[in-house]
Every structure is written in C-alpha cells, then in structure tokens.
Scaffold this active site. Sequence first.
Site, short mmCIF file in Angstrom:
data_model
loop_
_atom_site.label_atom_id
_atom_site.label_comp_id
_atom_site.label_asym_id
_atom_site.label_seq_id
_atom_site.Cartn_x
_atom_site.Cartn_y
_atom_site.Cartn_z
N HIS A 104 13.79 -18.02 28.79
CA HIS A 104 14.00 -18.34 27.36
C HIS A 104 12.99 -17.66 26.44
O HIS A 104 12.50 -18.25 25.48
CB HIS A 104 13.96 -19.85 27.15
CG HIS A 104 15.13 -20.59 27.72
ND1 HIS A 104 16.36 -20.01 27.92
CD2 HIS A 104 15.25 -21.89 28.14
CE1 HIS A 104 17.19 -20.91 28.44
NE2 HIS A 104 16.55 -22.04 28.59
N HIS A 174 21.12 -24.41 22.90
CA HIS A 174 20.83 -25.23 24.08
C HIS A 174 21.04 -26.73 23.80
O HIS A 174 20.29 -27.56 24.32
CB HIS A 174 19.39 -24.97 24.54
CG HIS A 174 19.16 -25.11 26.01
ND1 HIS A 174 19.27 -26.32 26.65
CD2 HIS A 174 18.84 -24.21 26.96
CE1 HIS A 174 18.99 -26.16 27.93
NE2 HIS A 174 18.74 -24.87 28.16
N GLU A 313 25.90 -23.25 27.33
CA GLU A 313 25.17 -22.16 26.71
C GLU A 313 25.96 -20.85 26.83
O GLU A 313 25.90 -20.17 27.83
CB GLU A 313 23.80 -22.00 27.38
CG GLU A 313 22.98 -23.28 27.45
CD GLU A 313 21.86 -23.16 28.47
OE1 GLU A 313 21.09 -22.17 28.42
OE2 GLU A 313 21.74 -24.05 29.34
#
Length: 346
Positions: A104, A174, A313
């Site tokens: 991420h 998310h 996602e």
Amino acid sequence: MKITSKKFPSPKGEITWYELTNAQGASVVLSTMGAGIVEVRVPDKEGKIENVALSYADAADYIADGPCLGKCPGRYANRIAKGHLEVDGKEYSLSINNGPNALHGGPEGFQNQNWDGEELPDGIRFTYKAKDGEEQYPGNLTVTATYRWSDNNELTLDFHAETDADTVVNMTNHAYWNLDGADAGSIFDHEMKLKASHWLPTDETQIPTGEIAPVAGTPMDFTSFKKIGRDIRQEFEALKIGKGYDHCWVVDGWQPGKTVEGAVELKGAVSGRKLVVSSDQPGVQIYTGNWLAGCPENKSGRSYEDYEGVAIEMQGFPDAPNKPAFPSQLLKAGENYDRRIVFAFL
C-alpha cells in the site's frame, strides 16, 4: 444534494468529514484522511437507513491503522515483491512494511495523509501531491480522488493522477462492507458473486507467482452466488496463507478504459441490501477482514472482530511492476492515469 462538514483535530492537522445526503435521505460521510469513506447509510428491504461501511468513532483513529479502513492506499495499492521496483532501467528500493514486501505504498502511503478537500455540487474532490522520492517512488505525482453521490444511491469514485517523471500507480479504495449493518457481526453469510473465472495464486508472502489460474473446482470460485464463509475454512493453501480470502481475481472481459458492469455483487444475509461494484480496473482484491481484531473502536465502543467486513478493492494486479505479463501500471510523464469504481447500493 445537501453537503455539510465537520472538522476534527489530529496529529496530521485538521481532518474534515463531509456528509452528503441525497433526495432519499441516504448519505455518505467522506474524510480528508486518506480520501476515505467513513460511512454509507442506505435503506434495507424495509426502508431502514443504516451505515454499511465499517467505521471508527474517532477521526484521528484512521491515522496509521492496520486495516487501512475506508481509505485510498497509494502510490501503489497492494504488494510489491521485496520492495523492488524498476522504472526506465533504474532500480528503486521501497520501504518494506509487510513481511519482506512493500504494501500500500509504504508505512505512510497516501492512506495516512490528510488530503485537501473541495466541495462539488454532488460530491467531494480530494487532492494529494506526493513528492519525488516520497516512500522512495520516482516522480512528483498529483492524484485526485473524486467521489460523487447520486439520488439512486450510487457512489462513484474517479481517480486521476499526473506525474513529472515515469512512475507506477495503483489506486483503489479499502472500505469494508457489512450490508446487514456496520455493527452486525460476521460477513460469512453474505453471498458474493464475481465476474472472474481466474485468480492470481501467490507465494507464502502473498506475492503473485505470475500464474493466472482457473477458479473452477476450487474455493476461489465465486462465478455464481456463494456464501463467503462456505469454503473459507477449506484445506486450501491460499486460504491458509491469508487466514481467509485475501487474493486478487482477474476480472472477466476487462479491456483498458472499459468499465465492466457488475464485476462484484454482494448480498446481505438479513437486510436485503445488495451492493454492485463496477470498474475499469483489471483486478479485484477480496479481503475478508482476516486481521480486523484489535483495530480502533467503532461507535458502539468496541473493536471489530476478524471477518466482520469484506473489502472489495478494484485495482491493478499486485506486483505488476515486476510481472511484465500483467497489465502495466506504469504512468509516464505527461500521460494521465484515470480509473473509476462505482458502488451501487440496491
């Protein structure tokens, strides 16, 4: 569209929450912290309006939380193997923050930044400017996440990014969904359907091997509606590695720039609510909240337990920069990155 806002102090400066309420009285709450979704309040089969997005009570608790709850991770969502990145023949070593890998965008990422917020007639545009070398990524990158909320309960999220040097970008949201209500408990009885006949097997550190494998005959098969919990405890290596579902599926029929309608469909077990997710992204990481326990408290004054929400996602493939056969996530200087995700609540 009625838009109101509240401000909250935090170690990252003043966080703004925007509430957008449509003609039906359904609403969303969006945050400058990580360009995040805080709440989505929509009716059930009897018209009862309730929040279906997992959320924390305190605006500052969204900073550096493990679950990345509701936020938009970047510059590269998901994992890059061993933090190794090569752009234009130059190697970059990204921060390692998930076992041996980069996740991420790094420890801070875009999800832990306080973005600028701007009100639009039917939504909010969040902007973040990442500096060249931030989290060791090349290029000054300007990214916007524009949310629009409609009277028919569709939340549209448009990402746009531009860079002054070649770089990689992979943006997603998310949020964790529980269509029976954000405080309703396990999502194992939710039914899910994916327009995905293939998935990406991984190594034990959850990096794709490069294989694009058929789901047929495996617990990864959601080509027709199936309860999330039905196969989650199966003796299947991928499910043991992830402690549940935490994998990327390959969206059937994907083509660059084309939105695949109904890529994911999710149905609440009790409420009668349905979520249909459409996107022009090639993959979808389904994460069943396998490590939610111990997160900050929600409005009920408790932490969520594992498996109380499912993240959908829509994104590029994990580790695509190191897998030439995967759809490229390279963004060249002077070009535009544009991606769309639509969450339709029925």
